[in-house]
Enzyme design. Sequence first.
Site, PDB file in Angstrom:
ATOM      1  N   CYS A  41       0.831  -1.195   0.000  1.00 32.20           N
ATOM      2  CA  CYS A  41       0.000   0.000   0.000  1.00 32.20           C
ATOM      3  C   CYS A  41       0.876   1.260   0.000  1.00 32.20           C
ATOM      4  CB  CYS A  41      -0.918  -0.005   1.222  1.00 32.20           C
ATOM      5  SG  CYS A  41      -2.106   1.365   1.244  1.00 32.20           S
ATOM      6  N   ASP A  43       0.431   3.741   1.743  1.00 28.39           N
ATOM      7  CA  ASP A  43       0.361   4.342   3.080  1.00 28.39           C
ATOM      8  C   ASP A  43       1.754   4.641   3.623  1.00 28.39           C
ATOM      9  OD1 ASP A  43       0.097   4.535   6.056  1.00 28.39           O
ATOM     10  OD2 ASP A  43      -2.007   4.082   5.610  1.00 28.39           O
ATOM     11  N   HIS A  97      -2.468  -3.906   5.024  1.00 23.69           N
ATOM     12  CA  HIS A  97      -2.289  -3.490   6.422  1.00 23.69           C
ATOM     13  C   HIS A  97      -3.622  -3.122   7.033  1.00 23.69           C
ATOM     14  CE1 HIS A  97      -2.744   0.944   5.899  1.00 23.69           C
ATOM     15  NE2 HIS A  97      -2.409   0.642   4.661  1.00 23.69           N
TER      16      HIS A  97
END
Length: 197
Positions: A41, A43, A97
């Site tokens: 990801c 993120d 996640h």
Amino acid sequence: MAAMISELLKGNRKFREDVFLPEHLERFASGQHPQICWIGCSDSRVPETLVTGTGDGDLFVHRNVGNMVPTHQAEMGAVLEYAVEVLHVKLIVLCGHYGCGGLTELLRGVDHRTHIGHWLRNGEEALNRLKKRPDFEGMAEKKALKLLVEENLHVQHAHAMTYPFVRAAVKSGKLKIQMLVYDLETGRLKKLKESRG
């Protein structure tokens, strides 16, 4: 804005002084030779080399919102093809996640006319599977999101297998795909069992 750029350049100076040594030039002179392709990801809280303790050149990395593996998409196809056919990686890691913002949006209902909404269509199958659970109605959002993160990895695993060169490499035993989930609250990586489909 200028202060942010200054911080990046300051960090780069520190990198050149403390980390980038002549050994780097020698080590990477012949190109990259990672054994692992990491699809994670975007993120900012999930820096793959930090959470895995890996170093420069260890991972061939692709990150996007929700760690999606779209089928029949040029960018993803190029990433996978380069990893499998050119670099000959031995392992593809699909890492999601808990607390994923993109999947939270998908769970809450996203406007598919937006860029993020259009992109998150790649995870809709996971959401549809989750909604079929008899206990979905009334499920706490945190639990639903946790289950969605895991289900999304199974869907993306199946998506990766739609690429013929990935499927052939897995079938021949030259490549394995592993699903991992990173827990933001504990810092722990957890292996998920093989995809169901």
